[in-house]
Write a protein that holds these residues in place. Structure first.
Motif, short mmCIF file in Angstrom:
data_model
loop_
_atom_site.label_atom_id
_atom_site.label_comp_id
_atom_site.label_asym_id
_atom_site.label_seq_id
_atom_site.Cartn_x
_atom_site.Cartn_y
_atom_site.Cartn_z
N ARG A 240 68.18 28.20 57.37
CA ARG A 240 68.70 28.91 56.20
C ARG A 240 67.98 28.47 54.92
O ARG A 240 67.95 29.22 53.95
CB ARG A 240 70.21 28.67 56.06
CG ARG A 240 71.04 29.64 56.88
CD ARG A 240 72.50 29.60 56.45
NE ARG A 240 73.16 28.38 56.88
CZ ARG A 240 73.80 28.27 58.05
NH1 ARG A 240 73.86 29.31 58.87
NH2 ARG A 240 74.39 27.14 58.38
N HIS A 241 67.40 27.27 54.93
CA HIS A 241 66.64 26.78 53.77
C HIS A 241 65.17 27.19 53.93
O HIS A 241 64.28 26.34 53.97
CB HIS A 241 66.78 25.26 53.64
CG HIS A 241 68.16 24.80 53.33
ND1 HIS A 241 68.60 24.60 52.05
CD2 HIS A 241 69.21 24.53 54.14
CE1 HIS A 241 69.87 24.21 52.07
NE2 HIS A 241 70.26 24.17 53.33
N ARG A 242 64.94 28.47 53.99
CA ARG A 242 63.60 28.98 54.31
C ARG A 242 62.58 28.55 53.26
O ARG A 242 61.48 28.10 53.59
CB ARG A 242 63.65 30.51 54.41
CG ARG A 242 62.30 31.19 54.54
CD ARG A 242 62.47 32.69 54.72
NE ARG A 242 61.21 33.37 54.55
CZ ARG A 242 60.74 33.77 53.38
NH1 ARG A 242 61.43 33.52 52.27
NH2 ARG A 242 59.58 34.39 53.28
N ARG A 243 62.92 28.68 51.99
CA ARG A 243 61.96 28.36 50.94
C ARG A 243 61.74 26.85 50.83
O ARG A 243 60.67 26.41 50.43
CB ARG A 243 62.43 28.92 49.60
CG ARG A 243 62.42 30.44 49.52
CD ARG A 243 63.02 30.90 48.20
NE ARG A 243 62.18 30.50 47.08
CZ ARG A 243 61.30 31.30 46.49
NH1 ARG A 243 61.12 32.53 46.93
NH2 ARG A 243 60.60 30.88 45.46
N ARG A 244 62.76 26.08 51.21
CA ARG A 244 62.63 24.62 51.09
C ARG A 244 61.74 24.05 52.19
O ARG A 244 60.88 23.21 51.93
CB ARG A 244 64.02 23.99 51.14
CG ARG A 244 64.01 22.47 51.03
CD ARG A 244 65.42 21.92 51.06
NE ARG A 244 65.42 20.46 51.05
CZ ARG A 244 66.52 19.72 51.18
NH1 ARG A 244 67.69 20.30 51.31
NH2 ARG A 244 66.43 18.40 51.16
N PHE A 245 61.95 24.50 53.43
CA PHE A 245 61.21 23.93 54.55
C PHE A 245 60.09 24.84 55.05
O PHE A 245 59.14 24.35 55.67
CB PHE A 245 62.17 23.63 55.71
CG PHE A 245 63.27 22.67 55.36
CD1 PHE A 245 62.98 21.34 55.08
CD2 PHE A 245 64.58 23.09 55.27
CE1 PHE A 245 63.98 20.45 54.76
CE2 PHE A 245 65.60 22.21 54.95
CZ PHE A 245 65.30 20.88 54.68
N GLY A 246 60.20 26.13 54.78
CA GLY A 246 59.13 27.05 55.19
C GLY A 246 58.98 27.19 56.69
O GLY A 246 57.86 27.33 57.19
N LEU A 247 60.10 27.15 57.43
CA LEU A 247 60.03 27.19 58.89
C LEU A 247 60.63 28.48 59.44
O LEU A 247 61.51 29.09 58.83
CB LEU A 247 60.78 25.99 59.48
CG LEU A 247 60.21 24.61 59.17
CD1 LEU A 247 61.12 23.53 59.73
CD2 LEU A 247 58.79 24.47 59.72
N THR A 248 60.15 28.87 60.59
CA THR A 248 60.70 30.00 61.32
C THR A 248 60.69 29.66 62.81
O THR A 248 60.08 28.65 63.23
CB THR A 248 59.89 31.27 61.06
OG1 THR A 248 60.57 32.39 61.63
CG2 THR A 248 58.50 31.18 61.68
N VAL A 249 61.35 30.45 63.64
CA VAL A 249 61.42 30.21 65.08
C VAL A 249 60.20 30.81 65.76
O VAL A 249 59.96 32.02 65.67
CB VAL A 249 62.71 30.81 65.68
CG1 VAL A 249 62.74 30.60 67.19
CG2 VAL A 249 63.94 30.18 65.03
N LEU A 250 59.41 29.96 66.45
CA LEU A 250 58.25 30.43 67.21
C LEU A 250 58.64 30.78 68.64
O LEU A 250 58.08 31.70 69.24
CB LEU A 250 57.16 29.35 67.24
CG LEU A 250 56.60 28.91 65.88
CD1 LEU A 250 55.55 27.84 66.10
CD2 LEU A 250 56.04 30.08 65.11
#
Length: 548
Positions: free
Chosen positions: A14-24
């Protein structure tokens, strides 16, 4: 504030901008009905490894961050083995810190076991991506919670919201709220119900008026630190939006004020400016003059607009006279600040309310008062429509409870002189209503008759000065004796020179009226037997009493 429960993989995402992660690979990639449950795996520990082989020693519930080379540096077999070890060790997930492409077999293994494999979100600019050690430290702060995570989340929220605000766009406020929601990991929205106090945390303030409030659905230290700054950004964007929306109308309103106040010799230049601003002076205008006062002990009828509604309202005129109704002298600076805030609040509300109506309205401040001008092509119902709009505005402000509006309404008049005439009528009507104790009401000037003639005389600086000079000798005696003299003289002239009839109106003995009349005429140095003199003195008294 330390977290009471361990965060989940879903919380991290949910903290996309903070961690910059997505599900691969894993839950979201599998399409399984249990994907949501698998993303709710708790992260109990965070560990960084340099090699895939090092994952084998990680404890259960650990989110492993691969700090070494990208997955392309390993063979498909090595990646498959690492995924199997992660599944067997019941790890919370695996994070690849470099842009990576998982081998098909590795992705299939992660999908089948619902093991979250996370990697860089390619929609985020490379310059905004964190490197391995920085990302590991940030995730560790997030999992551990405490002051370090609070400051980190708040800092990220403020930075990202500032960037969204600076970027502008058609819906910059929405962009700021989205950035805040992503950075803080909770929903951040604007509640359009304004708080009572502009100092309330999260208050959105335009001018001096709170108009809304920024709220987060999670109340923790990070949101409490970030919300005031986020609310400040939203306030700035709201002000810019209102300035762009109302700028042309405000400019025209300022010009109308100049037209109302200026000497006739200055009108040609002002008319030329009006043409350049597309201000239709040739149309018909209705002016409403509004006195804005701080309410004191305001009852339910405190801001009524109909007959009898003014009796429940008490206005504190500190800011205008320097003295409260009981004669005390309060803190003058506080009174001035409060009056300016009230006027700014009423002006903003009037802009929002009246610009939503069908007619063309202009709103301007004039000292401590508000000038409302309704402009339209001639229509027989313009006066009624303007009155209905103003009553709607006063109804809108009634629930505030801290302000009393006393309004005077002029008659419909055409052209430049018409604005000046209607404004003079409106001002006299408002001041007469206030002087007679009818605060909180909308008073009107009669369409024909003496009030209108006197208003016209009062609106002319030359006439006003000439009539004022007649009564100057009485003014030199002091305000109280001047008031007594003007009141007595007007009553005698109204009674066609009869002390007996004047005494009845003044509730005095006729001899007392005769005595007063003797010293009044001697002070003025006038002969009331001379018709022109008597008429001029009578008009001077009428204008003075109407204005007072």
């Amino acid at each position: 504030m330390a977290q009471t429960t361990s965060p989940t993989v879903a919380d991290l995402l949910r903290h996309r901008r903070r961690f910059g992660l997505t599900v691969l690979a894993g839950p979201n990639a599998s399409g399984s009905d249990t994907a949501g449950a698998d993303l709710d795996r708790t992260i109990q520990h965070v560990a960084g490894v340099q090699r895939l082989a090092d994952m084998q020693g990680a404890r259960g519930g650990t989110l492993v961050v691969l700090l070494g080379p990208a997955s392309e540096a390993y063979s498909g077999y090595e990646m498959d083995v690492a995924i199997r070890h992660a599944v067997a060790g019941e790890l919370a997930g695996v994070v690849l810190t470099s842009p990576s492409h998982l081998p098909v077999t590795s992705a299939h293994l992660a999908d089948r076991a619902h093991l979250p494999v996370l990697g860089p979100d390619r929609s985020i600019a490379p310059a905004d991506m964190r490197d391995g050690p920085d990302l590991l430290l940030e995730i560790d702060r997030f999992v551990r919670g405490g002051a370090s995570d609070t400051l980190s989340r708040a800092e990220a929220a403020i930075r990202n919201c500032q960037e969204a605000a600076d970027a502008g766009g058609t819906d910059a406020v929405r962009a700021v709220l989205d950035a805040a929601s992503e950075s803080l990991g909770c929903r951040v929205a604007v509640d359009e119900n304004p708080p009572q106090d502009s100092t309330t945390s999260g208050a959105v303030v335009v001018g001096d008026q709170p108009v809304a409030r920024v709220l987060a659905d999670v109340d923790d230290d990070a949101t409490r630190v970030a919300l005031p700054t986020i609310a400040g950004l939203v306030s700035r964007l709201r002000r810019n939006e209102l300035n762009q929306r109302f700028a042309p109308a405000l400019t025209r309103a300022e010009l109308i004020v100049q037209i109302v106040l200026s000497e006739r010799a200055q009108l040609p230049q002002l008319i030329e400016q009006a043409h350049r601003l597309d201000l239709p002076l040739q149309h018909t205008h209705v002016v409403v003059w509004v006195q804005v006062d701080a309410a004191r002990d305001t009852g339910p009828a405190g801001m009524g607009t109909g007959t009898g509604m003014g009796t429940g309202a008490h206005a504190d005129r500190t800011s205008r006279s320097g003295r409260t109704q009981d004669g005390a002298f309060p803190d003058a600076a506080h009174g001035l600040v409060r009056q300016r805030q009230l006027v700014a609040d009423v002006e903003l509300t009037a802009l929002q309310v009246l610009h939503a109506r069908a007619a063309m309205w202009h709103v301007a401040t004039l000292g401590g008062d508000i000038l409302l001008v309704c402009t339209d092509t001639w229509a027989s119902d313009l006066h009624q429509r303007a009155r209905a709009d103003v009553e709607h505005l006063m109804d809108t402000l009634r629930d505030r409870g801290d302000v009393v509006l006393t309004a005077g309404m002029g008659t419909p008049q055409a052209g430049t002189d018409g604005i000046r005439q209607s404004a003079a009528e409106a001002r006299v009507a408002a001041e007469s209503a206030a002087a007679s104790g009818r605060r909180g009401m909308l008073a009107e000037t009669d369409a024909t008759g003496l009030r209108r003639i006197l208003s016209d005389l009062y609106s002319s600086p030359l006439s006003r000065n000439l009539l004022g000079e007649i009564l100057t000798p009485l003014d030199a005696l002091g305000s109280e004796r001047s008031r007594v003299g003007v009141t007595t003289l007007a009553a005698v002239l109204d009674a066609q020179g009869s002390p007996t009839r004047a005494a009845q109106a003044l509730h005095m003995h006729p001899n007392a009226v005769s005595y007063r009349l003797k010293w009044i005429t001697e002070t003025l140095g006038v002969d009331l037997n001379e018709p022109d003199t008597r008429f001029a003195v009578h008009m001077a008294c009428k204008v003075r009493l109407l204005h007072a």
